[in-house]
Write an enzyme that holds these catalytic residues in place. Sequence first.
Site, mmCIF file in Angstrom:
data_model
loop_
_atom_site.group_PDB
_atom_site.id
_atom_site.type_symbol
_atom_site.label_atom_id
_atom_site.label_comp_id
_atom_site.label_asym_id
_atom_site.label_seq_id
_atom_site.Cartn_x
_atom_site.Cartn_y
_atom_site.Cartn_z
ATOM 1 C CB THR A 1 -35.997 5.952 -55.921
ATOM 2 O OG1 THR A 1 -34.791 5.515 -55.286
ATOM 3 C CG2 THR A 1 -36.349 4.992 -57.030
ATOM 4 N NE ARG B 1 -28.411 13.199 -56.867
ATOM 5 C CZ ARG B 1 -28.329 11.913 -57.210
ATOM 6 N NH1 ARG B 1 -29.384 11.289 -57.711
ATOM 7 N NH2 ARG B 1 -27.200 11.254 -57.033
ATOM 8 C CB CYS C 1 -28.406 7.300 -50.086
ATOM 9 S SG CYS C 1 -28.060 6.765 -51.763
ATOM 10 C CB THR D 1 -33.016 3.028 -52.840
ATOM 11 O OG1 THR D 1 -31.601 2.859 -52.883
ATOM 12 C CG2 THR D 1 -33.510 2.766 -51.426
ATOM 13 N NE ARG E 1 -24.211 11.248 -66.942
ATOM 14 C CZ ARG E 1 -23.089 11.218 -66.258
ATOM 15 N NH1 ARG E 1 -22.244 12.221 -66.327
ATOM 16 N NH2 ARG E 1 -22.820 10.217 -65.452
#
Length: 427
Positions: free
Chosen positions: A92, A338, A267, A127, A36
Amino acid sequence: MKHKITIVGLGYVGLPLARLFATKYAVVGFDIDEDRIYQLQKGIDDTLEISEDLLKSVLLEKKHSDEQVGLFCTSDLSQINDSNIYIITVPTPVDKHNHPDLSPLFTASETVGKIIKKGDIIIYESTVYPGATEEECIPIIEKISGLKFNTDFFAGYSPERINPGDKEHTVDKILKVTSGSTAESADIINELYKSVITAGTHLAPTIRVAEAAKVIENSQRDINIAFVNELAKIFNLMEINTSDVLAAAGTKWNFLPFKPGLVGGHCIGVDPYYLAQKAQEFGYNPEIILAGRRINDSMAKYAASEIIKLMIKKNIAVKNAEILILGFTFKENCPDVRNTKIADLIAALQEYDIDITVFDPYLSKIQCGGYANFKSVISESDLDNKKFDLIIKAVDHNKFQGFHFKTFLKDSGIIFNLKEFSEFLLL
């Protein structure tokens, strides 16, 4: 005081933030993923959040000289030990049992604990549930650094509000909630963000309030989507078009414009579990939050069952049927897979021995990981004029505009709109 900032974690949240701060400050972007870092130093962002031109406009080939403004990316820990502000923006997630997985956050805290100095400030953006920063993360930093919290170093929490794939509501245009562990550090943190966030800031009274505010933002959306998903199930039984109902109801000034669909991503489909687990630790079982999660997590199987019923109704043989799915990422115009619920839909359909082909122009930009149980193509030409029994409109990428459905549909074939859980009719 001149700030030198290190951003720990250069994903969907960290990179846009690092790029923004680098327009005014000396910023080091740190990530343990060496590939990355290599790509970013060339100006390439595989998440597609930052354009090459925008990234290169702030990139530095070498570490800052003195207080040089710009962004230097590295995976070398020794390159970040002279910052005075550390902002942690790691993922998270939840584990396979939907329990919060704070291990990336703990690892990042250990990393910062090895290098912080007296007077430094650590800000968390990941989060978490209320209390996680001060109860879980700060003790790790204290133990490794040997420094005392709120005496030798300070902390803050400013929840991320990144919307992947959204080029209109970028990080600088979204009002930022900030907080600090002391009144003085809270002011420093608030002024730091205010210096780059054009939409302004809101200084929360405590870190726990800021943490709670973040976790309920996505929980609220999850519950509202669960409500319209349940409505879609009800109206489908009544043979009423859900979109027509929502359009009519939406004429009232205070009706909330949520739409049914699959809820994936990192999320909305994850954050409610953080709040739920913390509530259960206090002896309270959050019924509405968990009910919303159950509804939304069930929608992929529901969609599969509706598809099978539609095929039977249209006299399409289910076994060995050929289905084309348009879109695989968890949301439109974004390469993020994801927690994509399209994978759950595919798994449910494959129980019927159905042959699946996925067309997603973003699949070449992402790591598919374990999602290898289907054929995939990245352009319409790759379909080679193959004919399908059924096409599923799954993810509304802009790149699908003008897709030639009739070219790839058998004479008896049908189209299923996943956003409405019903048949889509071509005009």
